[in-house]
Design an enzyme around this catalytic site. Sequence first.
Site, PDB file in Angstrom:
ATOM      1  N   LYS A 282       1.874  -3.850   6.550  1.00 20.65           N
ATOM      2  CA  LYS A 282       2.312  -3.821   5.138  1.00 20.65           C
ATOM      3  C   LYS A 282       3.828  -3.629   5.069  1.00 20.65           C
ATOM      4  O   LYS A 282       4.515  -4.317   4.316  1.00 20.65           O
ATOM      5  CB  LYS A 282       1.585  -2.704   4.382  1.00 20.65           C
ATOM      6  CG  LYS A 282       0.098  -2.959   4.187  1.00 20.65           C
ATOM      7  CD  LYS A 282      -0.133  -4.197   3.345  1.00 20.65           C
ATOM      8  CE  LYS A 282      -1.585  -4.607   3.284  1.00 20.65           C
ATOM      9  NZ  LYS A 282      -1.798  -5.954   2.740  1.00 20.65           N
TER      10      LYS A 282
ATOM     11  N   SER B  38       0.842  -1.202   0.000  1.00 22.21           N
ATOM     12  CA  SER B  38       0.000   0.000   0.000  1.00 22.21           C
ATOM     13  C   SER B  38       0.872   1.244   0.000  1.00 22.21           C
ATOM     14  O   SER B  38       1.963   1.254   0.598  1.00 22.21           O
ATOM     15  CB  SER B  38      -0.857  -0.020   1.273  1.00 22.21           C
ATOM     16  OG  SER B  38      -1.479   1.224   1.456  1.00 22.21           O
TER      17      SER B  38
ATOM     18  N   TYR C 208      -2.305  -1.293  10.793  1.00 24.48           N
ATOM     19  CA  TYR C 208      -2.521  -1.810   9.435  1.00 24.48           C
ATOM     20  C   TYR C 208      -1.321  -1.480   8.543  1.00 24.48           C
ATOM     21  O   TYR C 208      -0.751  -2.355   7.882  1.00 24.48           O
ATOM     22  CB  TYR C 208      -3.807  -1.224   8.818  1.00 24.48           C
ATOM     23  CG  TYR C 208      -3.863  -1.463   7.328  1.00 24.48           C
ATOM     24  CD1 TYR C 208      -4.148  -2.724   6.819  1.00 24.48           C
ATOM     25  CD2 TYR C 208      -3.566  -0.437   6.422  1.00 24.48           C
ATOM     26  CE1 TYR C 208      -4.142  -2.959   5.453  1.00 24.48           C
ATOM     27  CE2 TYR C 208      -3.556  -0.661   5.068  1.00 24.48           C
ATOM     28  CZ  TYR C 208      -3.848  -1.924   4.574  1.00 24.48           C
ATOM     29  OH  TYR C 208      -3.827  -2.151   3.219  1.00 24.48           O
TER      30      TYR C 208
HETATM   31  P1  NAD Z   1     -11.014  -7.092   0.858  1.00 22.53           P
HETATM   32  O1  NAD Z   1     -11.282  -7.096   2.317  1.00 22.53           O
HETATM   33  O2  NAD Z   1     -12.147  -6.860  -0.069  1.00 22.53           O
HETATM   34  O3  NAD Z   1     -10.275  -8.442   0.426  1.00 22.53           O
HETATM   35  C1  NAD Z   1      -9.441  -9.169   1.300  1.00 22.53           C
HETATM   36  C2  NAD Z   1      -9.934 -10.592   1.303  1.00 22.53           C
HETATM   37  O4  NAD Z   1      -9.094 -11.370   2.154  1.00 22.53           O
HETATM   38  C3  NAD Z   1     -11.357 -10.726   1.832  1.00 22.53           C
HETATM   39  O5  NAD Z   1     -12.123 -11.467   0.896  1.00 22.53           O
HETATM   40  C4  NAD Z   1     -11.200 -11.480   3.143  1.00 22.53           C
HETATM   41  O6  NAD Z   1     -12.310 -12.309   3.394  1.00 22.53           O
HETATM   42  C5  NAD Z   1      -9.917 -12.235   2.916  1.00 22.53           C
HETATM   43  N1  NAD Z   1      -9.133 -12.580   4.112  1.00 22.53           N
HETATM   44  C6  NAD Z   1      -8.714 -11.777   5.115  1.00 22.53           C
HETATM   45  N2  NAD Z   1      -7.972 -12.473   5.995  1.00 22.53           N
HETATM   46  C7  NAD Z   1      -7.900 -13.734   5.526  1.00 22.53           C
HETATM   47  C8  NAD Z   1      -7.291 -14.925   5.992  1.00 22.53           C
HETATM   48  N3  NAD Z   1      -6.581 -14.959   7.114  1.00 22.53           N
HETATM   49  N4  NAD Z   1      -7.441 -16.053   5.260  1.00 22.53           N
HETATM   50  C9  NAD Z   1      -8.150 -16.048   4.108  1.00 22.53           C
HETATM   51  N5  NAD Z   1      -8.769 -14.958   3.640  1.00 22.53           N
HETATM   52  C10 NAD Z   1      -8.647 -13.814   4.341  1.00 22.53           C
HETATM   53  O7  NAD Z   1      -9.854  -6.013   0.608  1.00 22.53           O
HETATM   54  P2  NAD Z   1      -9.242  -5.452  -0.751  1.00 22.53           P
HETATM   55  O8  NAD Z   1      -9.559  -4.016  -0.846  1.00 22.53           O
HETATM   56  O9  NAD Z   1      -9.574  -6.348  -1.872  1.00 22.53           O
HETATM   57  O10 NAD Z   1      -7.703  -5.561  -0.410  1.00 22.53           O
HETATM   58  C11 NAD Z   1      -6.906  -6.652  -0.853  1.00 22.53           C
HETATM   59  C12 NAD Z   1      -5.489  -6.452  -0.349  1.00 22.53           C
HETATM   60  O11 NAD Z   1      -4.993  -5.217  -0.857  1.00 22.53           O
HETATM   61  C13 NAD Z   1      -5.371  -6.363   1.165  1.00 22.53           C
HETATM   62  O12 NAD Z   1      -4.175  -6.988   1.566  1.00 22.53           O
HETATM   63  C14 NAD Z   1      -5.303  -4.871   1.419  1.00 22.53           C
HETATM   64  O13 NAD Z   1      -4.619  -4.575   2.593  1.00 22.53           O
HETATM   65  C15 NAD Z   1      -4.517  -4.417   0.201  1.00 22.53           C
HETATM   66  N6  NAD Z   1      -4.736  -3.005  -0.138  1.00 22.53           N
HETATM   67  C16 NAD Z   1      -6.012  -2.532  -0.300  1.00 22.53           C
HETATM   68  C17 NAD Z   1      -6.212  -1.192  -0.596  1.00 22.53           C
HETATM   69  C18 NAD Z   1      -7.594  -0.635  -0.751  1.00 22.53           C
HETATM   70  O14 NAD Z   1      -7.748   0.590  -0.655  1.00 22.53           O
HETATM   71  N7  NAD Z   1      -8.627  -1.423  -1.000  1.00 22.53           N
HETATM   72  C19 NAD Z   1      -5.116  -0.348  -0.751  1.00 22.53           C
HETATM   73  C20 NAD Z   1      -3.832  -0.858  -0.577  1.00 22.53           C
HETATM   74  C21 NAD Z   1      -3.648  -2.204  -0.282  1.00 22.53           C
HETATM   75  C1  WQD Z   2      -9.599   9.427   0.744  1.00 22.56           C
HETATM   76  C2  WQD Z   2      -9.843  10.903   1.027  1.00 22.56           C
HETATM   77  C3  WQD Z   2     -10.293  11.410   3.332  1.00 22.56           C
HETATM   78  C4  WQD Z   2     -14.104   9.279   3.574  1.00 22.56           C
HETATM   79  C5  WQD Z   2      -7.021   4.443   2.794  1.00 22.56           C
HETATM   80  C6  WQD Z   2      -5.942   3.792   3.609  1.00 22.56           C
HETATM   81  C7  WQD Z   2      -4.801   3.383   2.718  1.00 22.56           C
HETATM   82  C8  WQD Z   2      -5.306   2.532   1.555  1.00 22.56           C
HETATM   83  C9  WQD Z   2      -6.436   3.183   0.829  1.00 22.56           C
HETATM   84  C10 WQD Z   2      -5.185   0.260   2.189  1.00 22.56           C
HETATM   85  C11 WQD Z   2      -9.165  11.413   2.296  1.00 22.56           C
HETATM   86  C12 WQD Z   2     -11.499  11.715   2.466  1.00 22.56           C
HETATM   87  C13 WQD Z   2     -12.914   9.825   3.124  1.00 22.56           C
HETATM   88  C14 WQD Z   2     -15.177  10.147   3.910  1.00 22.56           C
HETATM   89  C15 WQD Z   2     -13.795  12.011   3.288  1.00 22.56           C
HETATM   90  N1  WQD Z   2      -5.838   1.286   2.019  1.00 22.56           N
HETATM   91  N2  WQD Z   2     -12.759  11.153   2.973  1.00 22.56           N
HETATM   92  N3  WQD Z   2     -14.980  11.487   3.747  1.00 22.56           N
HETATM   93  O1  WQD Z   2      -7.341   7.415   3.639  1.00 22.56           O
HETATM   94  O2  WQD Z   2      -6.443   7.872   1.306  1.00 22.56           O
HETATM   95  O3  WQD Z   2      -6.470   5.587   2.167  1.00 22.56           O
HETATM   96  O4  WQD Z   2      -7.460   3.546   1.776  1.00 22.56           O
HETATM   97  O5  WQD Z   2      -4.020   0.101   2.076  1.00 22.56           O
HETATM   98  O6  WQD Z   2      -3.898   2.684   3.504  1.00 22.56           O
HETATM   99  O7  WQD Z   2      -5.469   4.695   4.581  1.00 22.56           O
HETATM  100  O8  WQD Z   2      -8.587   6.615   1.560  1.00 22.56           O
HETATM  101  O9  WQD Z   2     -10.915   6.645   0.794  1.00 22.56           O
HETATM  102  O10 WQD Z   2     -10.453   6.658   3.280  1.00 22.56           O
HETATM  103  O11 WQD Z   2      -9.930   8.690   1.937  1.00 22.56           O
HETATM  104  O12 WQD Z   2     -13.668  13.238   3.166  1.00 22.56           O
HETATM  105  O13 WQD Z   2     -16.235   9.719   4.344  1.00 22.56           O
HETATM  106  O14 WQD Z   2     -11.246  11.099   1.231  1.00 22.56           O
HETATM  107  O15 WQD Z   2     -10.139  12.363   4.338  1.00 22.56           O
HETATM  108  O16 WQD Z   2      -8.725  12.722   2.053  1.00 22.56           O
HETATM  109  P1  WQD Z   2      -7.177   6.995   2.252  1.00 22.56           P
HETATM  110  P2  WQD Z   2     -10.065   7.087   1.920  1.00 22.56           P
END
Ligand code: NAD
Ligand code: WQD
Length: 329
Positions: free
Chosen positions: A152, A124, A148
């Site tokens: 990562k 991330s 969290y």
């Molecule tokens: P998500 O929660 O939709 O998907 C994660 C999946 O992993 C879920 O289906 C959950 O049921 C499964 N899971 C969690 N723990 C598990 C375990 N111990 N065993 C088996 N399954 C398990 O989330 P996402 O948005 O698809 O994110 C996927 C990956 O990408 C995550 O590692 C997340 O941290 C990373 N990521 C997400 C974002 C984002 O903004 N969505 C940003 C950066 C990184």
């Molecule tokens: C985006 C912008 C908020 C909600 C998060 C995690 C990051 C990554 C992606 C996993 C910000 C604003 C949000 C709301 C708002 N995930 N906001 N009202 O914080 O950039 O990133 O998700 O790895 O680690 O921190 O994403 O979508 O929460 O926020 O004004 O109800 O929207 O303040 O500026 P963020 P977000």
Amino acid sequence: MNIFVTGGAGYIGSHTCVALLEAGHSVVVADNLCNSKEETIDRIKEITGKDVVFYKADVTDEAAVDDIFSKHKIDGVIHFAGLKAVGESVEKPLEYYYNNLVATMVVSKVCKKYGVNKFVFSSSATVYGDNEVPFVETMKLLPTTNPYGETKAMSERILTDIAKANKDFSVALLRYFNPVGAHESGLIGEDPNGIPNNLMPFITKVAKGKLNKLRVFGNDYPTVDGTGVRDFIHVMDLAEGHVAALDKLTAGVHIYNLGTGQGTSVLQLLDAFERANNIKVPYEIVDRRPGDIATCYADATKARIELNWVAKRGIFEMCRDAWNFEKNQ
Ligand code: NAD
Ligand code: WQD
């Protein structure tokens, strides 16, 4: 290749399964469904017309992962499984460290046993902390503000050390920016449990009338209009980035930003959503959210040059597809 996809029923994992299947790979998914539904697997099959092998399994359970590897010839792994709610990780640090770190260690341990040397990890942009933008892969990582984010950074470190010790191991650490949108079919998308933490799912729930109004967290940041700026990336572009990373993977550690390189403010995204879908989304400005940074966007040059990958879909498509998915829920 036959790819083991952990967390493949989740938001990014399901879209990546579609991209993998469309690129001619096959997939074996393991997901414990703690944040997803099994019907998503059927949707992946419906979109692609291809089969998906699915195990409801927890990837912190070594015996369960070993059992899957013993039944299938796995060529590579994409490890999505993890808990991802930033605020919740502050409330439940042990659950986050345990689930996310043990999952990374168990999956890589079983890979070692079965000689699987291709590993793609969901990292991330949060690992950059409050560095200067744009974030570049060579930057020194700064502490994140929550457990969290630390899981990562620690998982990146674990996988890097494994690669140092095993010259055949190849790992891609993919640092995602802000994934939004959905598959254009509207069959799969982001469907968080409860009240969403992230901006786009909150907007779509307000648009649908399930929530009253959006709260915009702060309009006094040093940005174009005072609201936070992020690098929103269409989830299908992100999914295709995984296929590119897997195809180009060579021994060693390869870090890539998967973002567009463009910053968009909260109010700009809201305006784009209203115009793309012809819907009004009421909002109010409230205080800043603790832990938020003002601006976050990628330098996406390395992925363009080395992976020949760029994000193709713009803000309009992200807003259209996010709504197309939500309105059918
Ligand atoms: P998500 O929660 O939709 O998907 C994660 C999946 O992993 C879920 O289906 C959950 O049921 C499964 N899971 C969690 N723990 C598990 C375990 N111990 N065993 C088996 N399954 C398990 O989330 P996402 O948005 O698809 O994110 C996927 C990956 O990408 C995550 O590692 C997340 O941290 C990373 N990521 C997400 C974002 C984002 O903004 N969505 C940003 C950066 C990184
Ligand atoms: C985006 C912008 C908020 C909600 C998060 C995690 C990051 C990554 C992606 C996993 C910000 C604003 C949000 C709301 C708002 N995930 N906001 N009202 O914080 O950039 O990133 O998700 O790895 O680690 O921190 O994403 O979508 O929460 O926020 O004004 O109800 O929207 O303040 O500026 P963020 P977000």
